[in-house]
Motif scaffolding. Sequence first.
Motif, PDB file in Angstrom:
ATOM      1  N   ALA A  22      -9.130 -22.298   4.769  1.00  0.00           N
ATOM      2  CA  ALA A  22      -8.662 -21.670   6.009  1.00  0.00           C
ATOM      3  C   ALA A  22      -7.555 -20.678   5.683  1.00  0.00           C
ATOM      4  CB  ALA A  22      -8.142 -22.727   6.975  1.00  0.00           C
ATOM      5  N   ASN A  23      -7.382 -19.716   6.546  1.00  0.00           N
ATOM      6  CA  ASN A  23      -6.282 -18.771   6.417  1.00  0.00           C
ATOM      7  C   ASN A  23      -5.011 -19.409   6.936  1.00  0.00           C
ATOM      8  OD1 ASN A  23      -8.062 -16.835   5.497  1.00  0.00           O
ATOM      9  ND2 ASN A  23      -8.387 -15.974   7.521  1.00  0.00           N
ATOM     10  N   PHE A  24      -3.888 -18.886   6.490  1.00  0.00           N
ATOM     11  CA  PHE A  24      -2.614 -19.338   7.021  1.00  0.00           C
ATOM     12  C   PHE A  24      -1.731 -18.122   7.230  1.00  0.00           C
ATOM     13  CE2 PHE A  24      -2.272 -19.333   2.467  1.00  0.00           C
ATOM     14  CZ  PHE A  24      -1.029 -18.791   2.221  1.00  0.00           C
ATOM     15  N   GLY A  25      -0.783 -18.242   8.112  1.00  0.00           N
ATOM     16  CA  GLY A  25       0.119 -17.139   8.380  1.00  0.00           C
ATOM     17  C   GLY A  25      -0.342 -16.289   9.540  1.00  0.00           C
ATOM     18  N   THR A  26       0.277 -15.129   9.651  1.00  0.00           N
ATOM     19  CA  THR A  26      -0.014 -14.199  10.737  1.00  0.00           C
ATOM     20  C   THR A  26      -0.520 -12.883  10.146  1.00  0.00           C
ATOM     21  OG1 THR A  26       1.763 -15.161  12.028  1.00  0.00           O
ATOM     22  CG2 THR A  26       1.007 -12.998  12.701  1.00  0.00           C
ATOM     23  N   VAL A  27      -1.538 -12.323  10.748  1.00  0.00           N
ATOM     24  CA  VAL A  27      -2.082 -11.049  10.287  1.00  0.00           C
ATOM     25  C   VAL A  27      -1.197  -9.921  10.798  1.00  0.00           C
ATOM     26  CG1 VAL A  27      -4.063  -9.492  10.401  1.00  0.00           C
ATOM     27  CG2 VAL A  27      -4.412 -11.965  10.249  1.00  0.00           C
ATOM     28  N   VAL A  28      -0.787  -9.046   9.878  1.00  0.00           N
ATOM     29  CA  VAL A  28      -0.009  -7.862  10.226  1.00  0.00           C
ATOM     30  C   VAL A  28      -0.810  -6.660   9.758  1.00  0.00           C
ATOM     31  CG1 VAL A  28       2.142  -6.606   9.850  1.00  0.00           C
ATOM     32  CG2 VAL A  28       2.169  -9.106   9.983  1.00  0.00           C
ATOM     33  N   PRO A  29      -1.269  -5.801  10.672  1.00  0.00           N
ATOM     34  CA  PRO A  29      -2.103  -4.672  10.267  1.00  0.00           C
ATOM     35  C   PRO A  29      -1.321  -3.647   9.444  1.00  0.00           C
ATOM     36  CG  PRO A  29      -1.655  -4.603  12.620  1.00  0.00           C
ATOM     37  CD  PRO A  29      -1.063  -5.872  12.101  1.00  0.00           C
ATOM     38  N   VAL A  30      -1.976  -3.153   8.402  1.00  0.00           N
ATOM     39  CA  VAL A  30      -1.394  -2.148   7.514  1.00  0.00           C
ATOM     40  C   VAL A  30      -2.437  -1.057   7.327  1.00  0.00           C
ATOM     41  CG1 VAL A  30      -0.520  -1.713   5.187  1.00  0.00           C
ATOM     42  CG2 VAL A  30      -0.010  -3.879   6.303  1.00  0.00           C
ATOM     43  N   ARG A  31      -2.030   0.199   7.421  1.00  0.00           N
ATOM     44  CA  ARG A  31      -2.956   1.304   7.161  1.00  0.00           C
ATOM     45  C   ARG A  31      -3.154   1.441   5.660  1.00  0.00           C
ATOM     46  NH1 ARG A  31      -3.181   5.930  11.258  1.00  0.00           N
ATOM     47  NH2 ARG A  31      -2.472   4.894  13.144  1.00  0.00           N
ATOM     48  N   GLN A  42      13.946 -14.748  -1.861  1.00  0.00           N
ATOM     49  CA  GLN A  42      15.385 -14.536  -1.701  1.00  0.00           C
ATOM     50  C   GLN A  42      15.678 -13.466  -0.653  1.00  0.00           C
ATOM     51  OE1 GLN A  42      16.899 -13.755  -5.611  1.00  0.00           O
ATOM     52  NE2 GLN A  42      17.152 -15.935  -6.054  1.00  0.00           N
ATOM     53  N   ARG A  43      14.858 -12.433  -0.616  1.00  0.00           N
ATOM     54  CA  ARG A  43      15.037 -11.355   0.374  1.00  0.00           C
ATOM     55  C   ARG A  43      14.199 -11.585   1.621  1.00  0.00           C
ATOM     56  NH1 ARG A  43      15.033  -8.661  -4.613  1.00  0.00           N
ATOM     57  NH2 ARG A  43      16.987  -7.585  -5.030  1.00  0.00           N
ATOM     58  N   ASN A  44      13.327 -12.587   1.601  1.00  0.00           N
ATOM     59  CA  ASN A  44      12.476 -12.950   2.738  1.00  0.00           C
ATOM     60  C   ASN A  44      11.521 -11.819   3.118  1.00  0.00           C
ATOM     61  OD1 ASN A  44      11.648 -14.992   4.445  1.00  0.00           O
ATOM     62  ND2 ASN A  44      12.959 -14.328   6.118  1.00  0.00           N
ATOM     63  N   VAL A  45      10.937 -11.185   2.080  1.00  0.00           N
ATOM     64  CA  VAL A  45       9.989 -10.105   2.297  1.00  0.00           C
ATOM     65  C   VAL A  45       8.758 -10.308   1.416  1.00  0.00           C
ATOM     66  CG1 VAL A  45      11.703  -8.363   2.974  1.00  0.00           C
ATOM     67  CG2 VAL A  45      11.067  -8.600   0.573  1.00  0.00           C
ATOM     68  N   VAL A  46       7.676  -9.618   1.797  1.00  0.00           N
ATOM     69  CA  VAL A  46       6.448  -9.574   1.012  1.00  0.00           C
ATOM     70  C   VAL A  46       6.195  -8.115   0.675  1.00  0.00           C
ATOM     71  CG1 VAL A  46       3.960 -10.001   1.023  1.00  0.00           C
ATOM     72  CG2 VAL A  46       5.491 -11.591   2.170  1.00  0.00           C
ATOM     73  N   TYR A  47       5.901  -7.848  -0.610  1.00  0.00           N
ATOM     74  CA  TYR A  47       5.579  -6.499  -1.056  1.00  0.00           C
ATOM     75  C   TYR A  47       4.070  -6.411  -1.252  1.00  0.00           C
ATOM     76  CZ  TYR A  47      10.552  -6.363  -2.177  1.00  0.00           C
ATOM     77  OH  TYR A  47      11.910  -6.420  -2.091  1.00  0.00           O
ATOM     78  N   GLY A  48       3.474  -5.326  -0.780  1.00  0.00           N
ATOM     79  CA  GLY A  48       2.040  -5.114  -0.945  1.00  0.00           C
ATOM     80  C   GLY A  48       1.771  -3.745  -1.532  1.00  0.00           C
ATOM     81  N   ALA A  53      -2.254   4.894  -0.121  1.00  0.00           N
ATOM     82  CA  ALA A  53      -1.158   5.679   0.450  1.00  0.00           C
ATOM     83  C   ALA A  53      -0.069   5.968  -0.578  1.00  0.00           C
ATOM     84  CB  ALA A  53      -0.554   4.940   1.639  1.00  0.00           C
ATOM     85  N   ASN A  54      -0.247   5.531  -1.832  1.00  0.00           N
ATOM     86  CA  ASN A  54       0.735   5.735  -2.912  1.00  0.00           C
ATOM     87  C   ASN A  54       2.112   5.203  -2.532  1.00  0.00           C
ATOM     88  OD1 ASN A  54      -1.113   7.008  -4.669  1.00  0.00           O
ATOM     89  ND2 ASN A  54      -0.866   8.903  -3.510  1.00  0.00           N
ATOM     90  N   ARG A  55       2.113   3.970  -2.074  1.00  0.00           N
ATOM     91  CA  ARG A  55       3.396   3.357  -1.726  1.00  0.00           C
ATOM     92  C   ARG A  55       3.270   1.839  -1.787  1.00  0.00           C
ATOM     93  NH1 ARG A  55       3.103   5.276   4.480  1.00  0.00           N
ATOM     94  NH2 ARG A  55       1.609   3.743   5.210  1.00  0.00           N
ATOM     95  N   VAL A  56       4.420   1.191  -1.718  1.00  0.00           N
ATOM     96  CA  VAL A  56       4.479  -0.266  -1.658  1.00  0.00           C
ATOM     97  C   VAL A  56       4.951  -0.628  -0.252  1.00  0.00           C
ATOM     98  CG1 VAL A  56       5.589  -2.337  -2.573  1.00  0.00           C
ATOM     99  CG2 VAL A  56       4.965  -0.479  -4.119  1.00  0.00           C
ATOM    100  N   GLU A  57       4.127  -1.351   0.468  1.00  0.00           N
ATOM    101  CA  GLU A  57       4.493  -1.777   1.824  1.00  0.00           C
ATOM    102  C   GLU A  57       5.457  -2.949   1.731  1.00  0.00           C
ATOM    103  OE1 GLU A  57       3.539   0.014   4.262  1.00  0.00           O
ATOM    104  OE2 GLU A  57       1.786   1.029   3.474  1.00  0.00           O
ATOM    105  N   VAL A  58       6.452  -2.965   2.598  1.00  0.00           N
ATOM    106  CA  VAL A  58       7.433  -4.036   2.637  1.00  0.00           C
ATOM    107  C   VAL A  58       7.324  -4.715   3.995  1.00  0.00           C
ATOM    108  CG1 VAL A  58       9.869  -4.628   2.380  1.00  0.00           C
ATOM    109  CG2 VAL A  58       8.937  -2.676   1.128  1.00  0.00           C
ATOM    110  N   LEU A  59       7.053  -6.014   3.983  1.00  0.00           N
ATOM    111  CA  LEU A  59       6.867  -6.782   5.211  1.00  0.00           C
ATOM    112  C   LEU A  59       7.960  -7.832   5.323  1.00  0.00           C
ATOM    113  CD1 LEU A  59       4.974  -7.716   7.628  1.00  0.00           C
ATOM    114  CD2 LEU A  59       4.105  -9.364   5.993  1.00  0.00           C
ATOM    115  N   SER A  60       8.664  -7.837   6.438  1.00  0.00           N
ATOM    116  CA  SER A  60       9.674  -8.849   6.688  1.00  0.00           C
ATOM    117  C   SER A  60       8.997 -10.129   7.156  1.00  0.00           C
ATOM    118  CB  SER A  60      10.658  -8.368   7.761  1.00  0.00           C
ATOM    119  OG  SER A  60      11.486  -9.436   8.179  1.00  0.00           O
ATOM    120  N   MET A  61       9.257 -11.239   6.465  1.00  0.00           N
ATOM    121  CA  MET A  61       8.674 -12.513   6.886  1.00  0.00           C
ATOM    122  C   MET A  61       9.372 -13.055   8.131  1.00  0.00           C
ATOM    123  SD  MET A  61       7.649 -14.543   3.399  1.00  0.00           S
ATOM    124  CE  MET A  61       9.242 -14.494   2.602  1.00  0.00           C
ATOM    125  N   ALA A  62      10.619 -12.688   8.339  1.00  0.00           N
ATOM    126  CA  ALA A  62      11.355 -13.177   9.501  1.00  0.00           C
ATOM    127  C   ALA A  62      10.840 -12.549  10.792  1.00  0.00           C
ATOM    128  CB  ALA A  62      12.841 -12.883   9.333  1.00  0.00           C
TER     129      ALA A  62
END
Length: 75
Positions: A22-31, A42-48, A53-62
């Motif tokens: 099963a999946n866990f967590g919440t889906v956050v759409p990213v282009r 430690q920073r409470n973020v996820v990097y993708g 798009a030639n970038r690293v997306e930063v998602l706040s878990m909070a």
Amino acid sequence: MLSKFLSVASLLLASQIYGNAANFGTVVPVRGHLSDIAIDTQRNVVYGANFTANRVEVLSMASQSLLSPINVGLQ
């Protein structure tokens, strides 16, 4: 005949093992297309890594929202 039986038996066993996942967590759409992720607890973020798009997306878990991305060079 035995090899066909083993193939079917292994598929049935695999479906029993992986069929209950099963999946866990919440889906956050990213282009774009994320290929790799890294969690920084430690920073409470996820990097993708978003190579389209030639970038690293930063998602706040909070707040479960996207923060300012980190632009990277061309592939």
